[in-house]
Design a protein around this motif. Structure first.
Motif, PDB file in Angstrom:
ATOM      1  N   ALA A  24       0.831  -1.209   0.000  1.00 29.59           N
ATOM      2  CA  ALA A  24       0.000   0.000   0.000  1.00 29.59           C
ATOM      3  C   ALA A  24       0.861   1.254   0.000  1.00 29.59           C
ATOM      4  N   VAL A  25       1.887   1.277   0.821  1.00 33.24           N
ATOM      5  CA  VAL A  25       2.758   2.456   0.880  1.00 33.24           C
ATOM      6  C   VAL A  25       3.593   2.576  -0.383  1.00 33.24           C
ATOM      7  N   ARG A  26       4.280   1.512  -0.741  1.00 34.63           N
ATOM      8  CA  ARG A  26       5.229   1.589  -1.850  1.00 34.63           C
ATOM      9  C   ARG A  26       4.566   1.791  -3.207  1.00 34.63           C
ATOM     10  N   GLN A  27       3.363   1.255  -3.388  1.00 34.73           N
ATOM     11  CA  GLN A  27       2.689   1.403  -4.682  1.00 34.73           C
ATOM     12  C   GLN A  27       1.746   2.591  -4.718  1.00 34.73           C
ATOM     13  N   THR A  28       0.962   2.767  -3.683  1.00 34.24           N
ATOM     14  CA  THR A  28      -0.046   3.814  -3.690  1.00 34.24           C
ATOM     15  C   THR A  28       0.556   5.195  -3.497  1.00 34.24           C
ATOM     16  N   ALA A  29       1.557   5.306  -2.632  1.00 36.82           N
ATOM     17  CA  ALA A  29       2.154   6.614  -2.335  1.00 36.82           C
ATOM     18  C   ALA A  29       3.296   6.967  -3.278  1.00 36.82           C
ATOM     19  N   GLY A  31       5.271   8.411  -6.159  1.00 36.46           N
ATOM     20  CA  GLY A  31       5.012   9.634  -6.900  1.00 36.46           C
ATOM     21  C   GLY A  31       4.672  10.806  -5.986  1.00 36.46           C
ATOM     22  N   GLU A  32       4.218  10.492  -4.779  1.00 32.90           N
ATOM     23  CA  GLU A  32       3.889  11.533  -3.808  1.00 32.90           C
ATOM     24  C   GLU A  32       5.054  11.786  -2.845  1.00 32.90           C
ATOM     25  N   TYR A  33       5.921  10.796  -2.712  1.00 35.75           N
ATOM     26  CA  TYR A  33       7.038  10.863  -1.774  1.00 35.75           C
ATOM     27  C   TYR A  33       8.306  10.445  -2.490  1.00 35.75           C
ATOM     28  N   THR A  34       9.438  10.867  -1.964  1.00 28.94           N
ATOM     29  CA  THR A  34      10.712  10.462  -2.546  1.00 28.94           C
ATOM     30  C   THR A  34      10.976   8.993  -2.216  1.00 28.94           C
ATOM     31  N   ARG A  35      11.898   8.405  -2.917  1.00 26.68           N
ATOM     32  CA  ARG A  35      12.297   7.016  -2.665  1.00 26.68           C
ATOM     33  C   ARG A  35      12.782   6.849  -1.223  1.00 26.68           C
ATOM     34  N   GLU A  36      13.513   7.834  -0.734  1.00 22.84           N
ATOM     35  CA  GLU A  36      14.029   7.790   0.633  1.00 22.84           C
ATOM     36  C   GLU A  36      12.892   7.844   1.659  1.00 22.84           C
ATOM     37  N   GLU A  37      11.916   8.712   1.391  1.00 19.94           N
ATOM     38  CA  GLU A  37      10.769   8.814   2.306  1.00 19.94           C
ATOM     39  C   GLU A  37       9.970   7.513   2.331  1.00 19.94           C
ATOM     40  N   LEU A  38       9.762   6.912   1.166  1.00 24.26           N
ATOM     41  CA  LEU A  38       9.040   5.637   1.108  1.00 24.26           C
ATOM     42  C   LEU A  38       9.802   4.535   1.837  1.00 24.26           C
ATOM     43  N   ALA A  39      11.120   4.514   1.678  1.00 21.25           N
ATOM     44  CA  ALA A  39      11.941   3.507   2.353  1.00 21.25           C
ATOM     45  C   ALA A  39      11.917   3.688   3.865  1.00 21.25           C
TER      46      ALA A  39
END
Length: 104
Positions: A24-29, A31-39
């Protein structure tokens, strides 16, 4: 909502719910967050013990289809804590079902 079952969390759900959270986080978000923020939000290796404790010490609800959990939400101390739905099951009423239960 045909095909979905709402039920209480059981310890056997932990790994499946971690997958729901990650996807949910990695796919849905994306484009809205940087790679670092998602990680930082959803690391490749989540702290399973921390999540297991969260799930077992809060009122946690799971939506499944078949035997596969596809969403979860919880309430901690009377407050809505989190809600995640697997990308393939979004916009089908899963989040609404969870939110209604948590808020009840």
């Amino acid at each position: 909502m045909s095909g979905y079952l709402l039920r209480a969390y059981t310890p056997d759900d932990c790994d499946a719910l971690l997958r729901v959270f990650y996807e949910a986080v990695r796919q849905t978000a994306r484009g809205e967050y940087t790679r670092e923020e998602l990680a930082a939000w959803a690391p490749d290796q989540p702290n399973r013990a921390l999540w297991e404790e969260k799930f077992s010490t809060t009122e946690t609800w799971v939506v499944e289809t078949g035997d596969l959990p596809v969403g979860f939400a919880n309430r901690d101390g009377g407050y809505f804590d989190c809600l995640y739905v697997a990308p393939g099951h979004q916009r089908r009423g899963v989040a609404s079902l969870l939110a209604e239960r948590v808020e009840a």
